[in-house]
Design an enzyme around this catalytic site. Structure first.
Site, PDB file in Angstrom:
ATOM      1  CG  ASN A  49      -5.363 -10.255   8.429  1.00 16.76           C
ATOM      2  OD1 ASN A  49      -4.175  -9.496   8.264  1.00 16.76           O
ATOM      3  ND2 ASN A  49      -6.326  -9.482   8.342  1.00 16.76           N
ATOM      4  CG  ASP A 108       7.847  -8.875  -4.429  1.00 14.89           C
ATOM      5  OD1 ASP A 108       9.023  -8.205  -4.450  1.00 14.89           O
ATOM      6  OD2 ASP A 108       7.082  -7.966  -4.469  1.00 14.89           O
ATOM      7  CB  SER A 116      16.569  -1.505  -4.986  1.00 14.18           C
ATOM      8  OG  SER A 116      15.649  -2.320  -4.609  1.00 14.18           O
ATOM      9  N   GLY A 137      -0.763 -12.179   8.145  1.00  8.86           N
ATOM     10  CA  GLY A 137      -0.987 -11.073   7.176  1.00  8.86           C
ATOM     11  C   GLY A 137      -1.920 -11.336   6.143  1.00  8.86           C
ATOM     12  CB  ALA A 138      -4.905 -11.492   4.861  1.00  5.90           C
ATOM     13  N   GLY A 139      -2.244  -8.890   3.321  1.00  3.00           N
ATOM     14  CA  GLY A 139      -2.106  -8.076   2.500  1.00  3.00           C
ATOM     15  C   GLY A 139      -1.313  -8.163   1.274  1.00  3.00           C
ATOM     16  CE  LYS A 176       6.239  -4.450  -4.209  1.00  2.90           C
ATOM     17  NZ  LYS A 176       6.618  -5.642  -3.413  1.00  2.90           N
ATOM     18  CB  THR A 201      -9.674  -8.073   9.437  1.00  2.00           C
ATOM     19  OG1 THR A 201      -9.431  -6.754  10.086  1.00  2.00           O
ATOM     20  CG2 THR A 201     -11.196  -8.188   8.832  1.00  2.00           C
TER      21      THR A 201
END
Length: 286
Positions: free
Chosen positions: A155, A108, A22, A132-134, A71, A157
């Site tokens: 995901n 984002d 950044s 992904g589920a994060g 975040k 899980t």
């Protein structure tokens, strides 16, 4: 309280933070537009991070980016929160107003969509698979749904994928899908939103869902191709991308929030690419 900084100072806060690009991106923006500003990176302890961010603003900081693992934890610092940050459930950009109130935003998702549009690789009604589920997945879903894409979440899980899809079901076409049922669908874009790349792992997806025309995008960025990118290329995809474009675009949207100028993203990506090539050439031994 006296202002600690001669220039307008902006920062990115995280833990770890040494890897962050950044400062390179934002300081290049400042050069492009001849702004008397500086952007730094600050490592925060996980115990006193809210206090330290508050101190940064009290001593003259004008804006900040927030990265992992903070975040989802800075909402209490904000007097105002944008709709997209509320929906994403995370904040990656803070802006201090003249009346000393702080705005929390999330760039984002819009940064990700902006990169897809810049590359001309997304259309409305595209089927997009997000692995992904994060937090990374959560951040990009709303802009894609708003744009008009159909989103599928998978995901390891599966219950996490179900919960995430239910949270966003009022914003567009979204559903969860098990790993074993992926080969029943055709996806225009496959996005790796897992942390697998950090550990050089590959998400557990069947290779037969990847076709020549399938666009594969790894949100994780490093200088060499990630294992997910190699995996997709090996099984036939001709369009494989890493997250550098998203990184620059989300930075551009933060910069716009702070300065009301939308910077030149293409020039910035060229600058980073040239810098990487120079660095690699220096390390070569003849």
């Amino acid at each position: 309280m006296n202002n600690l900084y001669e220039k307008k100072i902006y920062a990115v806060f995280g833990n770890p933070i040494s890897h962050s690009k950044s400062p390179e991106i934002h300081n290049f923006f400042y050069k492009l537009y001849n702004l008397n500003q500086k952007y730094i990176k600050i490592h925060l302890s996980k115990k006193n991070f809210l206090k330290n961010i508050s101190f940064f603003f009290k001593r003259g900081g004008k804006g900040a980016n927030i990265t992992l693992p903070f975040k989802e934890k800075v909402f209490s610092l904000c007097h105002e929160i944008t709709n997209r940050a509320k929906i994403a459930g995370s904040i990656n950009t803070l802006k201090l107003f003249e009346n000393e109130t702080i705005l929390g935003d999330n760039t984002d998702g819009i940064g990700f969509l902006s990169d897809l549009l810049l590359k001309k690789i997304v259309k409305r009604k595209f089927n997009i698979l997000i692995i992904g589920a994060g937090g990374a997945a959560r951040g990009i879903i709303y802009p894609l749904l708003k744009f008009g894409c159909n989103i599928f979440i998978t995901n390891r899980t599966f219950n996490k994928a179900k919960i995430l899809s239910k949270e966003f079901q009022n914003f567009g076409n979204i559903e969860s899908i098990t790993l074993k049922n992926l080969n029943q669908m055709k996806f225009n874009i496959i996005v790796n939103a897992t942390s697998a790349g950090i550990f050089n792992n590959i998400p557990l997806i069947p290779e037969n869902i990847i076709r020549k025309e399938t666009i594969c995008y790894d949100m994780f960025y490093k200088e060499k191709n990630t294992n997910f990118m190699k995996f997709c290329k090996n099984f036939g995809s001709n369009k494989v991308f890493n997250g550098i474009g998203m990184l620059v675009n989300q930075a551009a949207h933060s910069f716009f929030l702070w300065n009301n100028i939308f910077p030149n993203v293409k020039k910035t990506i060229k600058f980073l690419t040239k810098k990487k090539i120079k660095k690699n050439n220096k390390s070569l031994k003849y």
